[in-house]
Write a protein that holds these residues in place. Structure first.
Motif, short mmCIF file in Angstrom:
data_model
loop_
_atom_site.label_atom_id
_atom_site.label_comp_id
_atom_site.label_asym_id
_atom_site.label_seq_id
_atom_site.Cartn_x
_atom_site.Cartn_y
_atom_site.Cartn_z
N VAL A 132 34.05 28.26 28.71
CA VAL A 132 33.65 28.26 27.31
C VAL A 132 34.03 29.63 26.99
CG1 VAL A 132 31.68 28.12 25.75
CG2 VAL A 132 31.67 26.67 27.80
N GLU A 133 34.62 29.90 25.72
CA GLU A 133 35.09 30.90 25.06
C GLU A 133 33.91 31.76 24.75
OE1 GLU A 133 37.36 32.92 24.62
OE2 GLU A 133 39.02 31.87 25.35
N LEU A 134 33.59 32.96 25.50
CA LEU A 134 32.15 33.77 25.20
C LEU A 134 32.45 35.05 24.84
CD1 LEU A 134 30.33 32.33 28.68
CD2 LEU A 134 29.87 31.74 26.43
N GLU A 135 33.54 35.61 25.15
CA GLU A 135 34.08 37.08 24.66
C GLU A 135 33.72 37.24 23.47
OE1 GLU A 135 35.25 38.48 27.91
OE2 GLU A 135 35.06 40.37 27.08
N GLY A 136 33.04 38.22 23.22
CA GLY A 136 32.98 38.93 21.58
C GLY A 136 32.37 37.94 20.70
N ARG A 137 31.66 36.55 21.28
CA ARG A 137 31.06 35.73 20.31
C ARG A 137 29.47 35.95 20.25
NH1 ARG A 137 35.03 31.73 19.94
NH2 ARG A 137 36.88 33.13 20.45
N ARG A 138 29.14 35.49 19.05
CA ARG A 138 27.64 35.25 18.88
C ARG A 138 27.04 34.17 19.61
NH1 ARG A 138 28.32 35.17 12.65
NH2 ARG A 138 29.71 33.55 13.60
N ILE A 139 26.49 34.59 20.54
CA ILE A 139 25.75 33.37 21.68
C ILE A 139 24.28 33.49 21.51
CG2 ILE A 139 25.65 32.86 23.89
CD1 ILE A 139 28.24 34.61 24.50
N GLY A 140 23.69 32.07 21.52
CA GLY A 140 22.29 31.96 21.33
C GLY A 140 21.98 31.06 22.82
N ILE A 141 21.06 31.38 23.31
CA ILE A 141 20.62 30.73 24.62
C ILE A 141 19.18 30.24 24.39
CG2 ILE A 141 20.16 32.69 26.05
CD1 ILE A 141 21.07 30.86 28.29
N VAL A 142 18.90 29.10 24.77
CA VAL A 142 17.60 28.39 24.71
C VAL A 142 17.01 28.22 26.04
CG1 VAL A 142 16.01 26.85 23.81
CG2 VAL A 142 17.91 27.32 22.52
N GLY A 143 15.93 28.58 26.69
CA GLY A 143 15.71 28.17 27.97
C GLY A 143 15.40 29.48 28.74
N THR A 144 14.22 29.77 29.34
CA THR A 144 14.30 30.97 30.28
C THR A 144 13.72 30.47 31.58
OG1 THR A 144 12.27 31.44 29.31
CG2 THR A 144 14.07 32.63 28.49
N GLY A 145 14.47 29.35 32.16
CA GLY A 145 13.90 29.04 33.66
C GLY A 145 15.02 29.55 34.36
N SER A 146 15.25 29.01 35.75
CA SER A 146 16.39 29.87 36.44
C SER A 146 17.49 29.74 35.81
CB SER A 146 16.17 28.91 37.74
OG SER A 146 15.10 29.11 38.58
N SER A 147 17.88 28.65 35.36
CA SER A 147 19.25 28.80 34.81
C SER A 147 19.44 29.78 33.59
CB SER A 147 19.63 27.36 34.26
OG SER A 147 19.46 26.19 35.23
N GLY A 148 18.76 29.64 32.79
CA GLY A 148 18.80 30.45 31.67
C GLY A 148 18.62 32.09 32.15
N ILE A 149 17.74 32.62 33.10
CA ILE A 149 17.59 33.60 33.62
C ILE A 149 18.60 34.18 34.38
CG2 ILE A 149 16.03 35.05 35.27
CD1 ILE A 149 13.51 33.82 34.04
N GLN A 150 19.29 33.30 35.02
CA GLN A 150 20.72 33.73 35.72
C GLN A 150 21.85 33.86 34.66
OE1 GLN A 150 21.64 30.65 38.57
NE2 GLN A 150 20.46 31.50 40.13
#
Ligand code: NA7
Length: 542
Positions: free
Chosen positions: A175-193
């Protein structure tokens, strides 16, 4: 095969080519059975095929999160870190598929949509996404405990014009992530990693947190040649320790992460000085050294306060730190998370925390996420929102048993199994690491060797004795389910305030039932072996 004159495409169809499915194929084929594996993904590996998000890593030491059935394999394979990354485990599982010539019996891109028991022939008929239909005597459901993604249905979620991506369905092409405005929902193992990795490349990262989590620094390191050689020199002993241990983990592989109670010190009897000394010595693990926190909620809350103190000392902004403090549920209720600089990430200038308890999500728009108090413009929205755990992968398939009964309906009030393997109404269907087995609470490879090996022995027994049907008895299932509930009683897993994926509380409308067997792997296998030794008592064979 003995039995009716039905034309079989296979003796056994295994659903899923993750760890359980690959092992099931290997051991069932070795018994001379014709096996076909149907796999939804375009590659093998299950969890380690699908979860390719940045930072994806196993939380069990690599030297133990690997199979022990082939001493040559374990000597030859080189793990590069104490905790293996997703690409390394995926490579390992692909290596297994090649090494044991498994691929010729695996159909990729062939997700099963329905499995129907044909009572006239005692066979299972499998329908797939590709339109293929297969018939087999036995169904081995190796569908995984954490493989049915949970996707929240916020208003407008389908209108988002940026990239929306689930950690458990991360595209292989990236996924194109470099220099992007990213939001993440979820702070279980996956989110925290994922969060520390996303923060490194994002222009800005916004973390939407519903529940603050307990997470411990993994202190992951490269495995040196010397460390690896030392473990390999005693691998047989280590494997025996794993098979005999409560959680399938020997804990001798060098990556000791947690402090566990080493004496009978009780936090309720401790002085402030002793607690401060524990913080100085053990840091985030200071909450885990006490003997009285596993079953006493007051002691548990005192230990949680030590954890909170570490968060306050790590996160510079007091408001952000406050939102990151776990509250309202006990330590030990959810699966512990291991991280690489998670709390420190919130000290970065390009990271914002949105506390959804104070500022809930209202809608997703084409350009971002609107909460009660703000609008966050985003290019990428990452959903680390977990799974319909332990039952979801099975209930999402139309599994129809005797009399056309539907597993989804039978389990509407919670899963019912005998030994986590069989379920009343569904003859000749065996579940790998299912609800009612240690499952997610014990290290998968050793557990799979024991439990899937047991299933293979059972299938062989049925074939050798000319039985065409094996079904769990209602009495045996009820007694086992009661035992599963009984051993979980009084633990933090079943505390009234514990909402976790272990008990289905993370999925709206899912019945609140604690699903894994917490009696430990040895007690579980002792019971399974005892059942086998008594002619598979608790199953009706015909
Ligand atoms: P988890 O542990 O279930 O974590 C999912 C996270 O997503 C958790 O923080 C949830 O909050 C959050 N979530 C889920 N739905 C929503 C909605 N609708 N809104 C906001 N936040 C939400 O899944 P993981 O993939 O991280 O880990 C699963 C296991 O995989 C892990 O334990 C390891 O064994 C490997 P909640 O806590 O429910 O309030």
């Amino acid at each position: 095969m003995t039995g009716t004159d039905v034309t079989l495409d296979a003796d056994v169809v295994v659903v899923g080519a993750g760890m359980s499915g690959l092992y099931a194929l290997k051991v069932l084929r070795e018994r001379g059975l014709r096996v076909v594996v149907l796999e939804k993904g375009a590659g093998v590996g299950g969890t380690w095929y699908w979860n390719r998000y940045p930072g994806a890593r196993c939380d069990i030491p690599s030297m133990e999160y690997s199979f022990g059935f082939d001493p040559e394999l374990e000597q030859e394979w080189v793990w590069t870190e104490h905790f293996a990354s997703q690409p390394e485990i995926e490579r390992y599982l692909n290596h297994l598929a090649d090494r044991y010539d498994l691929r010729r019996d695996i159909r990729l891109g062939c997700g099963v949509t329905a499995a129907t028991f044909d009572e006239t022939t005692d066979t299972w008929v499998f329908d797939t996404e590709t339109g293929d239909r297969l018939r087999a005597r036995f169904a081995v459901m190796a569908t995984g405990g954490l493989s049915a993604p949970n996707r929240p249905e916020w208003p407008g979620i389908d209108t988002f014009e940026g990239s929306i991506v689930q950690t458990s369905l991360w595209p292989a092409e990236g996924v194109e992530l470099e220099g992007r405005r990213i939001g993440i929902v979820g702070t279980g193992s996956s989110g925290i990693q994922a969060i520390p990795e996303l923060a490194k490349v994002a222009e800005h990262l916004t973390v939407f947190q519903r529940t603050a989590a307990f997470s411990w620094p993994s202190r992951n390191q490269p495995l040196t040649d010397e460390q690896q050689a030392a473990i390999k020199a005693q691998y047989r002993v280590l494997r025996e320790q794993q098979y005999a241990s409560f959680s399938g983990t020997a804990g001798t592989t060098g990556a000791v992460i947690f402090a566990f109670p080493t004496d009978d010190r009780r936090i309720l009897d401790s002085t402030p000085e002793e607690r401060e000394a524990a913080l100085a010595e053990h840091g985030f693990s200071a909450c885990r050294i006490w003997a009285d926190t596993a079953k006493d909620l007051e002691a548990n809350e005192m230990a949680v306060e030590l954890f909170r103190e570490m968060v306050r000392r790590t996160v510079k902004d007091p408001d952000v730190a406050d939102s990151l403090l776990p509250r309202g549920y006990p330590l030990g209720c959810k699966r512990p998370v291991l991280d690489a600089g998670y709390f420190e990430t919130f000290n970065r200038d390009n990271v914002t925390l949105v506390d959804l308890r104070k500022d809930p999500i209202e809608e997703v728009t084409p350009s971002g996420v609107r909460t009660a108090h703000r609008f966050v413009e985003l290019d990428v929205l990452v959903l680390a929102t977990g799974f319909d755990a332990m039952t979801g992968a099975l209930t999402r398939i139309d599994v129809r048993g005797r009399g056309g009964r539907l597993l989804r309906d039978d389990w509407a009030g919670g899963p019912q199994t005998y030994l986590g393997i069989g379920t009343v109404g569904y003859p000749n269907l065996f579940i790998c690491v299912g609800p009612g087995s240690p499952g997610v609470l014990a290290t998968y490879p050793p557990q799979i060797e024991l439990q899937v090996g047991w299933i293979a022995d059972f299938v062989q027994y049925l074939v050798d004795h000319g039985f065409t049907r094996a079904e769990a008895d209602a009495g045996a299932q009820d007694a086992w389910t009661e035992h599963v509930n009984q051993v979980a009683e009084g633990t933090m897993f079943t505390a009234a305030s514990c909402n976790s994926w272990y008990n289905g509380a993370n999925i709206e409308g899912k019945p609140r039932v604690f699903m894994p067997y917490v009696g430990g792997l040895p007690a579980y296998m002792e019971r399974c072996n005892d059942v086998a030794a008594h002619g598979y008592e608790g199953f009706t064979l015909s």
